[in-house]
Design a protein around this motif. Sequence first.
Motif, short mmCIF file in Angstrom:
data_model
loop_
_atom_site.label_atom_id
_atom_site.label_comp_id
_atom_site.label_asym_id
_atom_site.label_seq_id
_atom_site.Cartn_x
_atom_site.Cartn_y
_atom_site.Cartn_z
N PRO A 71 0.81 -1.23 0.00
CA PRO A 71 0.00 0.00 0.00
C PRO A 71 0.84 1.27 0.00
CG PRO A 71 -0.84 -1.58 1.59
CD PRO A 71 0.48 -2.12 1.12
N MET A 72 1.99 1.23 0.65
CA MET A 72 2.84 2.43 0.69
C MET A 72 3.46 2.71 -0.67
SD MET A 72 4.68 1.88 4.39
CE MET A 72 3.71 1.27 5.78
N TYR A 73 3.92 1.64 -1.35
CA TYR A 73 4.44 1.82 -2.70
C TYR A 73 3.36 2.38 -3.62
CZ TYR A 73 8.64 -0.85 -1.47
OH TYR A 73 9.82 -1.28 -0.91
N ALA A 74 2.12 1.89 -3.47
CA ALA A 74 1.02 2.37 -4.29
C ALA A 74 0.74 3.84 -4.03
CB ALA A 74 -0.24 1.53 -4.02
N ARG A 75 0.79 4.23 -2.75
CA ARG A 75 0.55 5.62 -2.40
C ARG A 75 1.63 6.52 -2.97
NH1 ARG A 75 -2.64 9.79 -1.88
NH2 ARG A 75 -2.08 11.21 -0.17
N LEU A 76 2.88 6.07 -2.92
CA LEU A 76 3.98 6.85 -3.50
C LEU A 76 3.80 7.02 -5.00
CD1 LEU A 76 7.09 5.46 -1.57
CD2 LEU A 76 6.22 7.81 -1.49
N ASP A 77 3.39 5.96 -5.69
CA ASP A 77 3.14 6.06 -7.14
C ASP A 77 2.05 7.08 -7.43
OD1 ASP A 77 5.08 4.23 -7.80
OD2 ASP A 77 3.69 2.53 -7.96
N ALA A 105 0.52 6.49 -15.90
CA ALA A 105 0.42 5.13 -16.45
C ALA A 105 0.98 4.09 -15.49
CB ALA A 105 1.16 5.07 -17.79
N ARG A 106 1.88 4.53 -14.60
CA ARG A 106 2.47 3.57 -13.65
C ARG A 106 1.62 3.37 -12.41
NH1 ARG A 106 7.30 6.43 -15.12
NH2 ARG A 106 7.10 7.74 -13.25
N VAL A 107 0.56 4.14 -12.27
CA VAL A 107 -0.23 4.10 -11.03
C VAL A 107 -1.23 2.96 -11.05
CG1 VAL A 107 -1.94 5.37 -9.67
CG2 VAL A 107 0.05 6.55 -10.60
N MET A 108 -1.39 2.30 -9.89
CA MET A 108 -2.48 1.35 -9.71
C MET A 108 -3.77 2.16 -9.60
SD MET A 108 -1.08 -1.60 -9.64
CE MET A 108 0.34 -2.57 -9.17
N PRO A 109 -4.94 1.55 -9.80
CA PRO A 109 -5.17 0.12 -10.01
C PRO A 109 -4.89 -0.33 -11.44
CG PRO A 109 -7.24 1.26 -10.03
CD PRO A 109 -6.20 2.30 -9.69
N MET A 110 -4.71 -1.62 -11.58
CA MET A 110 -4.46 -2.24 -12.87
C MET A 110 -5.00 -3.66 -12.80
SD MET A 110 -0.39 -2.99 -12.42
CE MET A 110 -0.27 -4.07 -13.83
N PRO A 111 -5.20 -4.33 -13.92
CA PRO A 111 -5.72 -5.70 -13.88
C PRO A 111 -4.85 -6.61 -13.03
CG PRO A 111 -5.77 -4.83 -16.12
CD PRO A 111 -5.03 -3.83 -15.28
N GLY A 112 -5.49 -7.38 -12.18
CA GLY A 112 -4.77 -8.32 -11.34
C GLY A 112 -4.19 -7.72 -10.08
N LEU A 267 9.37 4.53 4.04
CA LEU A 267 8.35 4.80 3.03
C LEU A 267 7.34 5.83 3.52
CD1 LEU A 267 7.67 1.21 1.62
CD2 LEU A 267 8.91 3.07 0.52
N LEU A 268 6.97 5.75 4.80
CA LEU A 268 6.05 6.75 5.36
C LEU A 268 6.66 8.14 5.32
CD1 LEU A 268 4.57 4.84 8.43
CD2 LEU A 268 3.33 5.62 6.41
N ALA A 269 7.97 8.23 5.59
CA ALA A 269 8.65 9.53 5.50
C ALA A 269 8.61 10.05 4.06
CB ALA A 269 10.10 9.39 5.99
N GLU A 270 8.81 9.15 3.09
CA GLU A 270 8.74 9.56 1.69
C GLU A 270 7.33 10.01 1.32
OE1 GLU A 270 10.48 6.96 -1.21
OE2 GLU A 270 11.98 6.22 0.22
N VAL A 271 6.31 9.31 1.84
CA VAL A 271 4.93 9.72 1.59
C VAL A 271 4.69 11.13 2.10
CG1 VAL A 271 2.53 9.30 2.28
CG2 VAL A 271 3.94 7.40 1.51
N GLU A 272 5.14 11.41 3.33
CA GLU A 272 4.96 12.75 3.91
C GLU A 272 5.68 13.81 3.08
OE1 GLU A 272 6.31 12.46 7.90
OE2 GLU A 272 4.67 11.14 8.55
N GLN A 273 6.87 13.46 2.61
CA GLN A 273 7.64 14.42 1.79
C GLN A 273 6.91 14.71 0.48
OE1 GLN A 273 11.54 13.01 0.82
NE2 GLN A 273 12.11 14.85 -0.31
N ARG A 274 6.40 13.65 -0.17
CA ARG A 274 5.67 13.84 -1.43
C ARG A 274 4.39 14.65 -1.21
NH1 ARG A 274 9.36 10.42 -2.61
NH2 ARG A 274 9.30 9.08 -4.46
#
Length: 289
Positions: A71-77, A105-112, A267-274
């Motif tokens: 979920p954190m990778y998805a939020r960053l995307d 284009a790299r962002v979820m959601p996507m098939p599967g 990852l949470l720190a990166e989310v806050e920064q973004r």
Amino acid sequence: MTTPEAEQTPSERPAEPAEGAPGEASARPEERLERAVRAAEQALIEYEIAVETFRVEVENFSRLHHQKLGPMYARLDELDAQIAEARAARTGDPEDVRKAAEARARVMPMPGVEELFHGWMDSSGLFPEAAAMLTDQPVSPPERVRPSDEARRLYRELVRKAHPDLAGEEQERQRRDEFISRVNAAYARGDETLLRELSEEWDAGPVPEERRPSRSEELYARLEWLAQRKDMLTLVARDLEEGAIGSMLRIAPEDPDRLLDEIADQLLAEVEQREAELVELLGQSGQSA
């Protein structure tokens, strides 16, 4: 989640028998070959157990990694896409517009996506549990599948007794192959009860005669096959150890959960920064409008 036996990884553990056994000098050449074959067979079985155990550890850690950090990778995307879109809207630069399209284009959601994130996200976005994790709210930990010490003991005992390499004929080898496949499946699930049942099943079954090669040519061929099998297992172990998940496991073999927590904090720190960067961009766009 450490590899079995010692601190050595599977590819570092030798599978060759020790030399200098009592009475070796006085034994006939064929007797020495027979002893070498038996020792090599047992060493290879131990090596296979080590590699399979490490494979299970890597598989389990990989699943936990996706469950906890997905979920954190998805939020960053998503934030990267929003930042790129906000920058493109503010500048109107064709290059910024192109980058924004690529980021989206790299962002979820996507098939599967349900399969990829094991229940953390569906086609409509993050599940409440995943959102809770991103906001530090209480959330149920991901399901763990980690073989217990007793499961490990039962697994090792079963593989030593039922390994196909101990078969004397093809029919018996097939029977052992099928049985070991069931044992491996139970061990991968950490099913201690099923492993115990399989142990009882094996003990109640027929006890085939142990293979006793009689010709030197057969013994040499057997040793050559065992050496080739060991080389193949070494490559498998090396691939596991050098992969992304295996490398992470080697960083913190005794406490991989702590490693996941550390990565989650980063990852949470990166989310806050973004998020802060996005707020600033949107504010600048509002001022220039």
